[in-house]
Design an enzyme around this catalytic site. Structure first.
Site, short mmCIF file in Angstrom:
data_model
loop_
_atom_site.label_atom_id
_atom_site.label_comp_id
_atom_site.label_asym_id
_atom_site.label_seq_id
_atom_site.Cartn_x
_atom_site.Cartn_y
_atom_site.Cartn_z
CG ASN A 86 -1.13 55.46 5.61
OD1 ASN A 86 -0.87 56.35 4.93
ND2 ASN A 86 -1.47 54.05 5.13
CE LYS A 94 -4.74 54.39 4.44
NZ LYS A 94 -5.87 53.02 4.32
CG HIS A 146 -0.57 50.59 2.88
ND1 HIS A 146 -1.76 50.28 2.30
CD2 HIS A 146 -0.92 50.80 4.22
CE1 HIS A 146 -2.78 50.50 3.07
NE2 HIS A 146 -2.37 50.91 4.41
CD GLU A 176 -5.15 52.02 1.09
OE1 GLU A 176 -4.35 52.86 1.21
OE2 GLU A 176 -5.97 51.79 1.84
CD GLU A 212 -1.58 48.47 7.94
OE1 GLU A 212 -1.62 49.16 8.93
OE2 GLU A 212 -1.74 48.86 6.58
N GLY A 215 -10.01 50.35 6.06
CA GLY A 215 -10.82 51.14 5.52
C GLY A 215 -12.38 50.72 5.46
CB SER A 219 -11.15 49.52 10.83
OG SER A 219 -11.58 49.22 9.58
N GLY A 276 -5.45 54.63 9.63
CA GLY A 276 -5.75 55.33 8.46
C GLY A 276 -6.82 56.43 8.73
P1 PGA Z 1 -7.86 52.31 7.91
O1 PGA Z 1 -6.55 52.30 7.54
O2 PGA Z 1 -7.64 52.74 9.61
O3 PGA Z 1 -8.81 53.27 7.54
O4 PGA Z 1 -8.15 51.00 8.08
C1 PGA Z 1 -5.27 51.59 8.00
C2 PGA Z 1 -4.20 51.35 6.98
O5 PGA Z 1 -4.40 51.49 5.95
O6 PGA Z 1 -3.14 51.40 7.39
#
Ligand code: PGA
Length: 252
Positions: free
Chosen positions: A9, A11, A94, A96, A166, A172, A212, A233
């Site tokens: 992803n 983003k 997601h 976000e 998630e 993140g 992460s 991500g």
């Molecule tokens: P991240 O994001 O790997 O940076 O934690 C994962 C995601 O948002 O799917």
């Protein structure tokens, strides 16, 4: 069908130029993998991903879409447009999108139904905040998200979807969930699907963990039977993504 999967992803990262330079190095490293690889890119970068992955098994995904076919919805992207561009998967719900764009389970449900109508694979995300976890309500929260997102989705379509657990606090932050937490969340998704559609359907669904995931924790996450793969991500923005794909391959 249940598949070992590693998805990216990107983003709001990766314009055409940076996508080209990453993909030129990444594709040779992963193109022969038996792992299902999906690269979810910003809309403007989608044609680049489609073009550069042509002839490989790598799939292109979008990070969002709207739930109408077409019309006066300034700034939105329709499922038909994604399909026409060569997209096969779409991330929906997601955290976000939920947080910054007020997407509710009801909206996500409409998007899932619409994606299925266009033969796009919904990658439905769910997960709790730290506060909800602290209150001991994580499982109930995930259960409710899954139930509401799947309203009206017929049994034969559920297995086509990919689910991703998630936990918001792990996204993140560099602090992934523990093995136990990741397992518990993914199992809760499967339990909810089983309650709605039966064990067989639940067993056939692909369920990922996201939050992460990186080369140093991928082994322990992929060793968990309840987890079919990862949605990445940060680690998807570099060749770390290929390392994580290799880890998924090795664990089998
Ligand atoms: P991240 O994001 O790997 O940076 O934690 C994962 C995601 O948002 O799917």
């Amino acid at each position: 069908m249940r598949k070992k999967t590693v998805a990216a992803n990107w983003k709001m990262n990766m314009g055409v130029k940076s996508a080209q330079s990453l993909l030129r190095e990444l594709i040779p490293l992963v193109k022969d993998s038996f792992v299902e690889i999906i690269i979810c890119a910003p809309y403007l970068t989608i044609p680049t991903v489609v073009e550069l992955t042509k002839g490989t098994g790598i799939k292109t995904g979008a990070e969002n879409m709207y739930f109408h076919d077409k019309g006066a919805y300034t700034g939105e992207i329709s499922p038909g447009m994604l399909k026409e561009a060569g997209v096969s998967h779409v991330i929906l719900g997601h955290s976000e999108r939920r947080k910054y764009f007020d997407e509710t389970n009801e909206i996500i449900n409409k998007k899932i139904l619409k994606a299925l109508e266009y033969d796009l694979v919904p990658m439905a995300c769910c997960g709790e905040s730290l506060e909800i976890r602290g209150d001991g309500l994580a499982k109930q929260y995930i259960h409710r998200q899954v139930m509401e997102m799947l309203q009206g989705v017929p049994k034969e379509d559920v297995e086509k979807c990919i689910f991703s657990y998630e936990p918001i606090w792990a996204i993140g932050t560099g602090i992934g969930a523990t093995k136990e937490q990741a397992e518990e969340g993914c199992m809760e998704i499967r339990r909810c699907i089983a309650g709605m559609y039966g064990d067989e359907t639940a067993d056939n669904c692909t369920i990922l963990y996201g939050g992460s995931v990186n080369p140093s924790n991928a082994d322990s996450i992929f060793a968990i039977k309840a987890i079919d793969g990862g949605l990445l991500g940060t680690a998807s923005l570099s060749l770390d993504f290929a390392t994580v794909v290799k880890k998924r391959e090795q664990i089998g």
